[in-house]
Motif scaffolding. Structure first.
Motif, PDB file in Angstrom:
ATOM      1  N   ILE A  91       0.971  -1.171  -0.061  1.00 11.01           N
ATOM      2  CA  ILE A  91       0.051  -0.033  -0.022  1.00 11.01           C
ATOM      3  C   ILE A  91       0.802   1.205   0.228  1.00 11.01           C
ATOM      4  O   ILE A  91       1.869   1.276   0.761  1.00 11.01           O
ATOM      5  CB  ILE A  91      -0.746  -0.184   1.192  1.00 11.01           C
ATOM      6  CG1 ILE A  91      -1.940  -1.232   1.387  1.00 11.01           C
ATOM      7  CG2 ILE A  91      -1.621   1.320   1.386  1.00 11.01           C
ATOM      8  CD1 ILE A  91      -2.807  -1.140   2.604  1.00 11.01           C
ATOM      9  N   ASP A  92       0.627   2.034  -0.831  1.00 13.11           N
ATOM     10  CA  ASP A  92       1.551   3.476  -0.978  1.00 13.11           C
ATOM     11  C   ASP A  92       1.030   4.338   0.168  1.00 13.11           C
ATOM     12  O   ASP A  92      -0.290   4.904  -0.132  1.00 13.11           O
ATOM     13  CB  ASP A  92       1.037   4.159  -2.294  1.00 13.11           C
ATOM     14  CG  ASP A  92       1.949   5.392  -2.752  1.00 13.11           C
ATOM     15  OD1 ASP A  92       2.308   6.020  -1.379  1.00 13.11           O
ATOM     16  OD2 ASP A  92       1.892   5.845  -3.702  1.00 13.11           O
ATOM     17  N   SER A  93       1.679   4.426   1.200  1.00 10.85           N
ATOM     18  CA  SER A  93       0.913   5.283   2.393  1.00 10.85           C
ATOM     19  C   SER A  93       0.974   6.884   1.905  1.00 10.85           C
ATOM     20  O   SER A  93       0.732   7.663   2.635  1.00 10.85           O
ATOM     21  CB  SER A  93       1.855   5.081   3.441  1.00 10.85           C
ATOM     22  OG  SER A  93       3.177   5.508   3.471  1.00 10.85           O
ATOM     23  N   GLU A  96      -3.675   8.573  -1.292  1.00 13.75           N
ATOM     24  CA  GLU A  96      -4.852   8.195  -0.944  1.00 13.75           C
ATOM     25  C   GLU A  96      -5.244   6.519  -1.020  1.00 13.75           C
ATOM     26  O   GLU A  96      -5.197   6.043  -2.059  1.00 13.75           O
ATOM     27  CB  GLU A  96      -6.048   8.677  -1.745  1.00 13.75           C
ATOM     28  CG  GLU A  96      -7.309   8.555  -1.631  1.00 13.75           C
ATOM     29  CD  GLU A  96      -7.564   9.174  -0.128  1.00 13.75           C
ATOM     30  OE1 GLU A  96      -8.258   7.927   0.762  1.00 13.75           O
ATOM     31  OE2 GLU A  96      -7.449  10.163   0.244  1.00 13.75           O
ATOM     32  N   TYR A  97      -5.272   5.991   0.075  1.00 18.04           N
ATOM     33  CA  TYR A  97      -5.195   4.712   0.001  1.00 18.04           C
ATOM     34  C   TYR A  97      -6.576   3.759   0.185  1.00 18.04           C
ATOM     35  O   TYR A  97      -6.417   2.689   0.373  1.00 18.04           O
ATOM     36  CB  TYR A  97      -4.469   4.069   1.216  1.00 18.04           C
ATOM     37  CG  TYR A  97      -4.411   4.616   2.536  1.00 18.04           C
ATOM     38  CD1 TYR A  97      -5.455   4.067   3.261  1.00 18.04           C
ATOM     39  CD2 TYR A  97      -3.422   5.437   3.121  1.00 18.04           C
ATOM     40  CE1 TYR A  97      -5.728   4.685   4.800  1.00 18.04           C
ATOM     41  CE2 TYR A  97      -3.529   5.779   4.489  1.00 18.04           C
ATOM     42  CZ  TYR A  97      -4.760   5.520   5.134  1.00 18.04           C
ATOM     43  OH  TYR A  97      -4.830   5.933   6.458  1.00 18.04           O
ATOM     44  N   LEU A  98      -7.660   4.416   0.002  1.00 17.18           N
ATOM     45  CA  LEU A  98      -8.904   3.813   0.304  1.00 17.18           C
ATOM     46  C   LEU A  98      -9.342   2.917  -0.784  1.00 17.18           C
ATOM     47  O   LEU A  98      -9.668   1.764  -0.428  1.00 17.18           O
ATOM     48  CB  LEU A  98     -10.367   4.861   0.245  1.00 17.18           C
ATOM     49  CG  LEU A  98     -10.150   5.747   1.700  1.00 17.18           C
ATOM     50  CD1 LEU A  98     -11.383   6.599   1.813  1.00 17.18           C
ATOM     51  CD2 LEU A  98      -9.939   4.791   3.064  1.00 17.18           C
ATOM     52  N   SER A  99      -8.805   2.976  -1.939  1.00 16.72           N
ATOM     53  CA  SER A  99      -9.212   2.050  -2.960  1.00 16.72           C
ATOM     54  C   SER A  99      -8.263   0.875  -2.874  1.00 16.72           C
ATOM     55  O   SER A  99      -8.631  -0.165  -3.236  1.00 16.72           O
ATOM     56  CB  SER A  99      -9.172   2.695  -4.204  1.00 16.72           C
ATOM     57  OG  SER A  99      -7.953   3.286  -4.700  1.00 16.72           O
ATOM     58  N   THR A 138      -1.185   6.588  10.559  1.00 11.89           N
ATOM     59  CA  THR A 138      -1.437   5.767   9.253  1.00 11.89           C
ATOM     60  C   THR A 138      -1.647   4.403   9.605  1.00 11.89           C
ATOM     61  O   THR A 138      -2.489   3.528   9.117  1.00 11.89           O
ATOM     62  CB  THR A 138      -0.470   5.965   8.391  1.00 11.89           C
ATOM     63  OG1 THR A 138      -0.239   7.430   8.198  1.00 11.89           O
ATOM     64  CG2 THR A 138      -0.640   5.643   6.898  1.00 11.89           C
ATOM     65  N   GLN A 139      -0.430   3.855  10.239  1.00 11.96           N
ATOM     66  CA  GLN A 139      -0.803   2.398  10.415  1.00 11.96           C
ATOM     67  C   GLN A 139      -1.940   1.947  11.295  1.00 11.96           C
ATOM     68  O   GLN A 139      -2.790   0.886  10.744  1.00 11.96           O
ATOM     69  CB  GLN A 139       0.535   1.985  11.216  1.00 11.96           C
ATOM     70  CG  GLN A 139       0.458   0.373  11.733  1.00 11.96           C
ATOM     71  CD  GLN A 139       1.694  -0.076  12.448  1.00 11.96           C
ATOM     72  OE1 GLN A 139       2.547   0.579  12.698  1.00 11.96           O
ATOM     73  NE2 GLN A 139       1.821  -1.584  12.511  1.00 11.96           N
ATOM     74  N   ARG A 140      -2.307   2.859  12.251  1.00  9.26           N
ATOM     75  CA  ARG A 140      -3.427   2.519  13.032  1.00  9.26           C
ATOM     76  C   ARG A 140      -4.580   2.451  12.158  1.00  9.26           C
ATOM     77  O   ARG A 140      -5.628   1.797  12.274  1.00  9.26           O
ATOM     78  CB  ARG A 140      -3.626   3.748  14.241  1.00  9.26           C
ATOM     79  CG  ARG A 140      -4.161   3.043  15.420  1.00  9.26           C
ATOM     80  CD  ARG A 140      -4.071   4.120  16.758  1.00  9.26           C
ATOM     81  NE  ARG A 140      -2.828   4.318  17.009  1.00  9.26           N
ATOM     82  CZ  ARG A 140      -2.032   5.457  17.224  1.00  9.26           C
ATOM     83  NH1 ARG A 140      -2.799   6.466  17.244  1.00  9.26           N
ATOM     84  NH2 ARG A 140      -0.969   5.452  17.567  1.00  9.26           N
ATOM     85  N   ASP A 141      -4.988   3.543  11.392  1.00  2.90           N
ATOM     86  CA  ASP A 141      -5.991   3.823  10.467  1.00  2.90           C
ATOM     87  C   ASP A 141      -6.209   2.528   9.763  1.00  2.90           C
ATOM     88  O   ASP A 141      -7.273   2.121   9.278  1.00  2.90           O
ATOM     89  CB  ASP A 141      -5.603   5.088   9.647  1.00  2.90           C
ATOM     90  CG  ASP A 141      -7.105   5.445   8.773  1.00  2.90           C
ATOM     91  OD1 ASP A 141      -8.315   5.568   9.490  1.00  2.90           O
ATOM     92  OD2 ASP A 141      -6.968   5.707   7.736  1.00  2.90           O
ATOM     93  N   ILE A 142      -4.956   2.485   8.986  1.00  2.76           N
ATOM     94  CA  ILE A 142      -4.993   1.302   8.033  1.00  2.76           C
ATOM     95  C   ILE A 142      -5.631  -0.234   8.731  1.00  2.76           C
ATOM     96  O   ILE A 142      -6.240  -1.029   8.220  1.00  2.76           O
ATOM     97  CB  ILE A 142      -3.822   0.994   7.428  1.00  2.76           C
ATOM     98  CG1 ILE A 142      -3.541   1.931   6.258  1.00  2.76           C
ATOM     99  CG2 ILE A 142      -3.638  -0.268   6.527  1.00  2.76           C
ATOM    100  CD1 ILE A 142      -2.296   2.220   5.610  1.00  2.76           C
ATOM    101  N   MET A 143      -5.053  -0.540   9.644  1.00  3.78           N
ATOM    102  CA  MET A 143      -5.098  -1.755  10.490  1.00  3.78           C
ATOM    103  C   MET A 143      -6.784  -1.714  10.898  1.00  3.78           C
ATOM    104  O   MET A 143      -7.617  -2.644  10.780  1.00  3.78           O
ATOM    105  CB  MET A 143      -4.555  -1.861  11.878  1.00  3.78           C
ATOM    106  CG  MET A 143      -3.121  -2.274  11.329  1.00  3.78           C
ATOM    107  SD  MET A 143      -1.861  -2.237  12.931  1.00  3.78           S
ATOM    108  CE  MET A 143      -2.384  -3.560  13.892  1.00  3.78           C
ATOM    109  N   GLN A 144      -7.246  -0.413  11.307  1.00  6.75           N
ATOM    110  CA  GLN A 144      -8.581  -0.398  11.744  1.00  6.75           C
ATOM    111  C   GLN A 144      -9.559  -0.663  10.489  1.00  6.75           C
ATOM    112  O   GLN A 144     -10.334  -1.427  10.650  1.00  6.75           O
ATOM    113  CB  GLN A 144      -8.915   1.071  12.269  1.00  6.75           C
ATOM    114  CG  GLN A 144     -10.264   1.426  12.655  1.00  6.75           C
ATOM    115  CD  GLN A 144     -10.644   0.710  13.858  1.00  6.75           C
ATOM    116  OE1 GLN A 144      -9.802   0.876  14.938  1.00  6.75           O
ATOM    117  NE2 GLN A 144     -11.770   0.033  13.995  1.00  6.75           N
ATOM    118  N   ARG A 145      -9.091   0.000   9.483  1.00  7.50           N
ATOM    119  CA  ARG A 145     -10.230  -0.207   8.192  1.00  7.50           C
ATOM    120  C   ARG A 145     -10.165  -1.508   7.619  1.00  7.50           C
ATOM    121  O   ARG A 145     -11.080  -2.142   7.181  1.00  7.50           O
ATOM    122  CB  ARG A 145      -9.672   0.843   7.011  1.00  7.50           C
ATOM    123  CG  ARG A 145     -10.056   2.314   7.536  1.00  7.50           C
ATOM    124  CD  ARG A 145      -9.570   3.242   6.413  1.00  7.50           C
ATOM    125  NE  ARG A 145      -9.501   4.671   6.855  1.00  7.50           N
ATOM    126  CZ  ARG A 145     -10.684   5.238   6.759  1.00  7.50           C
ATOM    127  NH1 ARG A 145     -12.039   4.993   6.156  1.00  7.50           N
ATOM    128  NH2 ARG A 145     -10.697   6.671   7.317  1.00  7.50           N
TER     129      ARG A 145
END
Ligand code: GDP
Length: 324
Positions: A91-93, A96-99, A138-145
């Motif tokens: 994932i390119d941090s 925009e990483y939602l997609s 960012t890590q927290r957000d990605i892990m959560q999602r």
């Protein structure tokens, strides 16, 4: 069947959206390309495979981001997924990483349906562009999602590991080391041997490195500190330059490469070439005066370690052949 053949080789599948950094990672880790030289790489357009030997044979298959996973004409995704040991998703941090996260969730769902025991590894990549605080956010957000997405799919039990990586420092090697180690069946036995080596020699830390990629396939059970890792990885480069470790000048009867160097801060670096492109690299703090005797004790124990490694490899090779 094809399936039994595949078992003799652990495959790592590298996926991620376009421009997430897949080709760069392969070039830097497996081809010693300088990170800055990846700026103008052509993006991946067709699946490519890197093979490398370690204690096991490994293949890294890189899939272009835009491929439709469920497009059967392009490749047999079911066959591919049933043969892999680890799925590494990049994932390119900095983007925009939602997609990317949506794509990841679909891939995990598919991968787990084909191979429930697959290791899922997520690289939160290009973190060199983020401030220290923002990295953790960012890590927290990605892990959560990702957790939420899996819950939606009813896959809450799936284990996923996350790594913060960049090709501009050693984090990408550290991540790949840990990913590769999970695929090495003999790892606990190897770690035991390295612990024994530590106990009987005056090493403070030992790594078993893949010389070419500088991934470490095993280390003793004491914690890894990234600076020690860096010093050891750089020592491999220096030794290669000095000794032409790659060149088989001597042909078959080439003597094993051994290199010892004492740094100004009193730390001694030790390298001994093993089998299959592997090298043992150790760090030691010998006092002046005890160097000579300690060194012969180290040499003796390292020779024993090498023989154990050879036996271990023979055994795993026989097991594999027995399976076919
Ligand atoms: P691919 O399409 O997934 O194979 O992506 P590429 O490997 O072509 O990378 C796309 C761009 O990202 C290139 O310009 C790389 O130089 C850049 N890149 C790759 N890794 C990193 C990284 O760790 N940090 C930064 N800042 N840029 C990176």
């Amino acid at each position: 069947t094809d399936n039994s053949l595949d078992q003799s080789r652990a495959t790592i599948l590298l996926m991620g959206l376009r421009r997430s950094g897949k080709s760069s990672i392969c070039k830097v880790v497996f081809h010693n390309v300088q990170p800055l030289d990846t700026l103008y790489l052509e993006s991946t357009t067709k699946p490519t495979t890197e093979n490398f030997q370690s204690l096991i044979d490994l293949a890294v298959v890189e899939l272009p981001g835009q491929l439709n996973l469920f497009e059967p004409s392009l490749y047999d995704s079911e066959k591919l997924f049933s043969s892999i040991g680890a799925l590494v998703y990049v994932i390119d941090s900095q983007d925009e990483y939602l997609s990317a996260l949506q794509n990841l969730a679909v891939i995990i769902k598919y991968a787990v349906s084909i191979k429930p025991k697959i290791h899922i590894e997520v690289l939160i990549h290009k973190i060199d562009g983020l401030s220290e605080d923002f990295r953790l956010d960012t890590q927290r957000d990605i892990m959560q999602r990702v957790g939420d997405d899996l819950l939606d799919y009813g896959l809450e039990g799936v284990q996923i590991s996350f790594y913060l990586t960049s090709i501009f420092d050693h984090s990408i090697y550290e991540a790949f080391s840990r990913i590769v180690q999970k695929l090495i069946y003999e790892l606990p036995a190897l770690e035991n041997l390295l612990d024994l080596l530590m106990q009987y020699s005056s090493f403070d830390k030992v790594f078993l490195f893949d010389i070419n990629s500088k991934i470490y396939v095993a280390t003793d059970s004491s914690p890894v500190d990234i600076q020690t890792y860096e010093v050891c990885a750089e020592f491999i480069d220096v030794t290669i330059d000095l000794d032409g470790l790659y060149e088989t000048k001597g042909g078959k009867g080439m003597r094993p490469t051994r290199c010892v160097s004492k740094l100004q801060n009193g730390v001694t670096l030790y390298l001994y070439q093993m089998i299959r492109g592997l090298a043992l690299v150790g760090v030691s703090r010998l006092d002046d005066g005890e160097d000579a005797t300690s060194m012969s004790v180290i040499d003796y124990n390292v020779a024993i370690f090498k023989r154990s490694l050879e036996k271990m490899w023979e055994k795993s090779k026989n097991l594999e052949q027995g399976n076919l």
